[in-house]
Design a protein around this motif. Structure first.
Motif, PDB file in Angstrom:
ATOM      1  N   ARG A 109       0.836  -1.209   0.000  1.00 36.64           N
ATOM      2  CA  ARG A 109       0.000   0.000   0.000  1.00 36.64           C
ATOM      3  C   ARG A 109       0.871   1.259   0.000  1.00 36.64           C
ATOM      4  N   LEU A 110       1.955   1.160   0.755  1.00 34.44           N
ATOM      5  CA  LEU A 110       2.878   2.294   0.810  1.00 34.44           C
ATOM      6  C   LEU A 110       3.460   2.583  -0.575  1.00 34.44           C
ATOM      7  N   SER A 111       3.860   1.517  -1.261  1.00 39.87           N
ATOM      8  CA  SER A 111       4.405   1.690  -2.612  1.00 39.87           C
ATOM      9  C   SER A 111       3.389   2.381  -3.503  1.00 39.87           C
ATOM     10  N   ALA A 112       2.141   1.903  -3.449  1.00 41.13           N
ATOM     11  CA  ALA A 112       1.093   2.486  -4.292  1.00 41.13           C
ATOM     12  C   ALA A 112       0.928   3.968  -3.971  1.00 41.13           C
ATOM     13  N   LEU A 113       0.967   4.265  -2.687  1.00 39.04           N
ATOM     14  CA  LEU A 113       0.792   5.657  -2.253  1.00 39.04           C
ATOM     15  C   LEU A 113       1.894   6.549  -2.822  1.00 39.04           C
ATOM     16  N   PHE A 114       3.130   6.061  -2.759  1.00 38.49           N
ATOM     17  CA  PHE A 114       4.254   6.855  -3.255  1.00 38.49           C
ATOM     18  C   PHE A 114       4.142   7.080  -4.758  1.00 38.49           C
ATOM     19  N   ILE A 115       3.753   6.019  -5.473  1.00 37.19           N
ATOM     20  CA  ILE A 115       3.631   6.176  -6.936  1.00 37.19           C
ATOM     21  C   ILE A 115       2.546   7.204  -7.247  1.00 37.19           C
ATOM     22  N   LEU A 116       1.431   7.097  -6.523  1.00 35.30           N
ATOM     23  CA  LEU A 116       0.354   8.068  -6.754  1.00 35.30           C
ATOM     24  C   LEU A 116       0.845   9.485  -6.463  1.00 35.30           C
ATOM     25  N   GLY A 117       1.637   9.610  -5.420  1.00 36.01           N
ATOM     26  CA  GLY A 117       2.190  10.922  -5.076  1.00 36.01           C
ATOM     27  C   GLY A 117       3.024  11.484  -6.217  1.00 36.01           C
ATOM     28  N   VAL A 118       3.873  10.620  -6.797  1.00 39.40           N
ATOM     29  CA  VAL A 118       4.708  11.073  -7.915  1.00 39.40           C
ATOM     30  C   VAL A 118       3.820  11.498  -9.080  1.00 39.40           C
ATOM     31  N   LEU A 119       2.832  10.647  -9.392  1.00 36.12           N
ATOM     32  CA  LEU A 119       1.945  10.974 -10.520  1.00 36.12           C
ATOM     33  C   LEU A 119       1.261  12.317 -10.278  1.00 36.12           C
ATOM     34  N   TYR A 120       0.842  12.527  -9.049  1.00 32.09           N
ATOM     35  CA  TYR A 120       0.144  13.770  -8.723  1.00 32.09           C
ATOM     36  C   TYR A 120       1.058  14.985  -8.937  1.00 32.09           C
ATOM     37  N   LEU A 121       2.270  14.900  -8.399  1.00 33.50           N
ATOM     38  CA  LEU A 121       3.184  16.046  -8.535  1.00 33.50           C
ATOM     39  C   LEU A 121       3.596  16.284  -9.984  1.00 33.50           C
ATOM     40  N   VAL A 122       3.780  15.190 -10.725  1.00 30.96           N
ATOM     41  CA  VAL A 122       4.144  15.353 -12.140  1.00 30.96           C
ATOM     42  C   VAL A 122       3.001  16.040 -12.878  1.00 30.96           C
ATOM     43  N   ALA A 123       1.761  15.619 -12.569  1.00 30.60           N
ATOM     44  CA  ALA A 123       0.602  16.254 -13.210  1.00 30.60           C
ATOM     45  C   ALA A 123       0.563  17.738 -12.860  1.00 30.60           C
ATOM     46  N   LEU A 124       0.791  18.019 -11.591  1.00 22.59           N
ATOM     47  CA  LEU A 124       0.768  19.411 -11.128  1.00 22.59           C
ATOM     48  C   LEU A 124       1.833  20.238 -11.848  1.00 22.59           C
ATOM     49  N   HIS A 125       3.034  19.654 -11.960  1.00 24.78           N
ATOM     50  CA  HIS A 125       4.152  20.314 -12.623  1.00 24.78           C
ATOM     51  C   HIS A 125       3.772  20.682 -14.056  1.00 24.78           C
ATOM     52  N   HIS A 126       3.251  19.709 -14.784  1.00 28.69           N
ATOM     53  CA  HIS A 126       2.946  19.973 -16.196  1.00 28.69           C
ATOM     54  C   HIS A 126       1.760  20.919 -16.341  1.00 28.69           C
ATOM     55  N   LEU A 127       0.784  20.790 -15.446  1.00 34.19           N
ATOM     56  CA  LEU A 127      -0.365  21.688 -15.556  1.00 34.19           C
ATOM     57  C   LEU A 127       0.042  23.135 -15.285  1.00 34.19           C
ATOM     58  N   THR A 128       0.876  23.347 -14.269  1.00 33.29           N
ATOM     59  CA  THR A 128       1.299  24.731 -14.007  1.00 33.29           C
ATOM     60  C   THR A 128       2.118  25.256 -15.176  1.00 33.29           C
ATOM     61  N   ASN A 129       2.961  24.390 -15.744  1.00 37.88           N
ATOM     62  CA  ASN A 129       3.759  24.819 -16.895  1.00 37.88           C
ATOM     63  C   ASN A 129       2.875  25.236 -18.062  1.00 37.88           C
ATOM     64  N   LEU A 130       1.776  24.524 -18.231  1.00 38.12           N
ATOM     65  CA  LEU A 130       0.893  24.844 -19.353  1.00 38.12           C
ATOM     66  C   LEU A 130       0.296  26.234 -19.214  1.00 38.12           C
ATOM     67  N   TYR A 131       0.221  26.735 -17.982  1.00 41.10           N
ATOM     68  CA  TYR A 131      -0.329  28.065 -17.781  1.00 41.10           C
ATOM     69  C   TYR A 131       0.698  29.158 -18.013  1.00 41.10           C
ATOM     70  N   MET A 132       1.967  28.762 -18.099  1.00 35.71           N
ATOM     71  CA  MET A 132       3.003  29.770 -18.329  1.00 35.71           C
ATOM     72  C   MET A 132       3.275  29.826 -19.824  1.00 35.71           C
ATOM     73  N   ALA A 133       3.026  30.973 -20.397  1.00 32.80           N
ATOM     74  CA  ALA A 133       3.095  31.111 -21.852  1.00 32.80           C
ATOM     75  C   ALA A 133       4.395  30.546 -22.423  1.00 32.80           C
ATOM     76  N   HIS A 134       5.519  30.874 -21.774  1.00 33.38           N
ATOM     77  CA  HIS A 134       6.800  30.487 -22.348  1.00 33.38           C
ATOM     78  C   HIS A 134       7.110  29.010 -22.196  1.00 33.38           C
ATOM     79  N   HIS A 135       6.347  28.334 -21.359  1.00 27.56           N
ATOM     80  CA  HIS A 135       6.657  26.933 -21.119  1.00 27.56           C
ATOM     81  C   HIS A 135       5.822  26.003 -21.988  1.00 27.56           C
TER      82      HIS A 135
END
Ligand code: SF4
Ligand code: SF4
Lengths: 399, 246
Positions: free
Chosen positions: A237-263
């Motif tokens: 369960r811990l492993s699953a949680l960590f993977i989900l955490g990574v997926l979440y942060l990666v999604a957040l990273h790319h979504l914020t980048n999409l809002y920055m015109a230059h990115h």
């Protein structure tokens, strides 16, 4: 409750001996590759003046992150009072030291001047996060070695928790420091974000668990030790949680980048039309290294050791894909040299750099992984790292 | 950490007899000594800030005089593998995103006042001299390429293979990083960088070199009277190389 005893790896499995020889050969090939790169110069690699960090860095950073994450079990055991994790605490510490050593070996051997290691150790620029990492890495090895010694010495039991705490804090700083290496590259759109440090922490937790699964289940199988279903369930369960955490942060990273015109350019490149990178990202990282293993880790039908190891291997492959996209894709995309202008033509300016890893780079990376593995399989033959009985020890806090 | 600015000044390159000094010292010559060695009594001073003013209106597409001059001056031989050739200075063609106007500029190390390359370099091999020149000490560079990752202009090159025929005043070495030195060896002898000289000889005069801190220097006067900019003002690097007409 059963008392836990630790022992050295018993018997000489054919599998063990084969593995030993295979690892020695792979390390040999890695060393030859490193020598070739140094004596010839880096022209024998796929790297150039645009993609300056290549496949060796993917492997090195993978190993460094995994090292920190591999310490999870020991940390839970001694810092957070997870006494049922105790049987695996020593292995967890061992993995941390060996993986880090493997990663550092790759980093050093990829330097343009590996012979100047002494310079790197004696000249410090304290404004450089890279220089700080040299301290963090060497310090980490030292701290974990002390931690292992404390765990393995009955008279030192009283210190397990405090040393474990130091190791825990140290590794969090170490992974943030590794993330900060990229965070400092302000001119590179792919890395210019504060998410890098937390993302690297989560990646380390998830990759470390994956490496831990593969090595622990293999070693325990050789040693005839079975993980209790409860412990195995918790760790899954811990492993699953960590993977989900990574997926979440990666999604957040790319979504914020999409809002920055230059990115938007780099986002499009990495996620949509950048050739190999979108494939590695979506298929390699998101699907194989993310969604599928999360599902397998959470679904009881896949709770056998074989499935668990398979899921963990997929996380490892996915993690390598992710690092490849981040490190190499981030460099392959051209810099914005002049604000307000497009670079129309120029000597490789304004163009995507095509990087193709060369065999020596691959050999060096695999050599580093093999070095880490060799140190593990040799260490478990010499010192009592492996638990011999299963069961949990409520109230025990000594791991 | 090394701080080259604090090292003892040594007279390697006196204003007179520089040639003999160079020959004698050629084999073990250290760039860091060279650049510090302007004169025993005359260290690089922070009263000076060397800078370049590039006039894009005068620079023409196709002209590579500055690039060739740099290659000759520093013996930057081609490697036979384009992607790996040293590029201390290169020509870049730009198109204005707002009106599609195209122009041609030379691009080299911008000698940033706050250089990201210096900030990240683990050993301090990348350093900024008191007079604003950003240089690499070839003897402490370990070839990690972190500075290349950090430079916003791809201004640095990595030496991917053995180099031959290098000039004693411009040491290079396989496995280390290099970039435009602003021709420190010439500047410390009251000459202008090779690119500036060749651009003038070719009649373009697109490059002006001088002390940005000296109100009377040509660069300062031009910089005061004409609009100019940094290439990436958003990064606030306060570069020593400025561009007009961009
Ligand atoms: S242009 Fe690049 S190499 Fe030159 S000082 Fe700035 S960051 Fe450093
Ligand atoms: S390559 Fe050399 S100059 Fe550049 S950061 Fe590394 S040690 Fe410093």
């Amino acid at each position: 409750m059963d008392k836990i005893r630790f022992q050295v790896l018993a018997g000489t499995h054919t599998g063990y001996r084969l593995l030993l020889w295979l690892l020695i050969i792979l390390i040999g090939i890695g060393l030859i590759a490193a020598h070739h790169m140094e004596s010839q110069g880096h022209w024998v690699t796929g790297m150039d003046n645009r993609v300056v960090w290549g496949l060796p860095h993917v492997f090195a950073i993978f190993l460094i992150l995994s090292a920190s994450g591999a310490l999870n079990t020991a940390s839970i055991s001694s810092v957070f009072g997870g006494s049922d994790y105790q049987p695996l605490a020593r292995l967890s510490g061992l993995l941390a030291v060996t993986l880090l050593t493997g990663g550092l070996a790759v980093l050093v051997l990829d330097l343009g001047r590996p012979d100047r290691l002494v310079v790197a150790m004696t000249y410090y620029n304290f404004s450089s996060v890279f220089a700080w990492n040299v301290f963090l890495y060497t310090g980490f090895v030292l701290v974990v070695l002390i931690y292992l010694w404390v765990m393995m010495t009955p008279q030192m039991r009283g210190y397990v928790r405090s040393v474990g705490m130091v190791a825990l804090i140290w590794r969090l700083i170490l992974t943030s420091g590794t993330g900060a290496i990229f965070g400092f590259l302000v001119a590179r759109d792919a890395y210019d974000t504060a998410i890098m440090a937390p993302l690297f922490i989560l990646m380390s937790l998830s990759l470390g668990m994956a490496v831990f699964w593969v090595s622990t289940l293999t070693l325990c199988r050789w040693n005839g030790y079975l993980l209790s279903p409860e412990l195995s369930g918790k760790l899954r369960r811990l492993s699953a949680l960590f993977i989900l955490g990574v997926l979440y942060l990666v999604a957040l990273h790319h979504l914020t980048n999409l809002y920055m015109a230059h990115h938007q350019g780099i986002e499009r490149f990495l996620l949509v039309d950048g050739g190999v990178y979108p494939w590695l990202f979506w298929l390699g990282f998101v699907l194989c290294g993310g969604i599928v293993p999360v599902w397998w880790f959470l679904d009881r039908r896949f709770s056998t050791p074989a499935w668990t190891v398979t899921a963990a291997l997929m996380v490892i492959v996915g993690g390598l894909c992710h690092l490849y996209v981040t490190i190499i894709g981030g460099q392959a995309y051209p810099l914005r040299l002049v604000s307000g202008y497009r670079v129309d033509s120029g000597f490789y300016d304004g163009e995507i750099t095509h990087y193709l890893p060369s065999l020596p780079e691959l050999a060096l990376g695999i050599g580093g992984v093999s070095l880490a593995l060799l140190m593990i399989v040799v260490a478990v033959r010499i010192l009592p790292f492996l638990p011999t009985v299963t069961g949990s020890l409520p109230g025990s806090n000594q791991g | 950490m090394t701080n080259p600015e604090n090292k003892p000044r040594r007279r390697f390159l006196g204003r007179t007899g520089a040639g003999t000094a160079l020959l004698a010292l050629a084999p073990g010559v250290r760039l860091v000594d060279l650049v510090l060695a302007k004169d025993e009594d005359e260290p690089a001073s922070d009263e000076t800030r060397w800078g370049l003013l590039v006039d894009a209106n005068r620079c023409t597409t196709g002209c590579r005089a500055c690039v060739s001059a740099c290659e000759d001056e520093h013996a930057l031989a081609k490697t036979g593998r384009n992607r790996l050739d040293p590029q201390w200075i290169r020509k870049v063609e730009l198109v204005d995103e707002s009106n599609d106007r195209s122009l041609s500029i030379p691009l080299m190390c911008q000698h940033c006042e706050d250089p990201p390359c210096v900030e990240v370099c683990p050993t301090g091999a990348s350093f900024k001299r008191a007079d604003g020149m950003v240089l690499v000490d070839k003897h402490t560079c370990i070839g990690c390429r972190y500075c290349m990752m950090a430079c916003p202009f791809n201004a640095r090159s990595f030496v991917h293979e053995e180099v031959t025929g290098q000039k004693s005043y411009s040491p290079r070495g396989k496995g280390t990083v290099e970039s435009c030195t602003l021709c420190v060896h010439r500047v410390d002898n009251d000459r202008t960088p090779a690119c500036v000289e060749s651009c003038a000889v070719d009649g373009h005069g697109a490059l002006a070199f001088g002390d940005l801190n000296d109100a009377e220097s040509t660069v300062s006067k031009t910089a005061r009277s004409q609009p100019h900019r940094e290439l990436r003002p958003d990064l606030a690097l306060n570069t020593g190389v400025r561009y007009r007409g961009v």
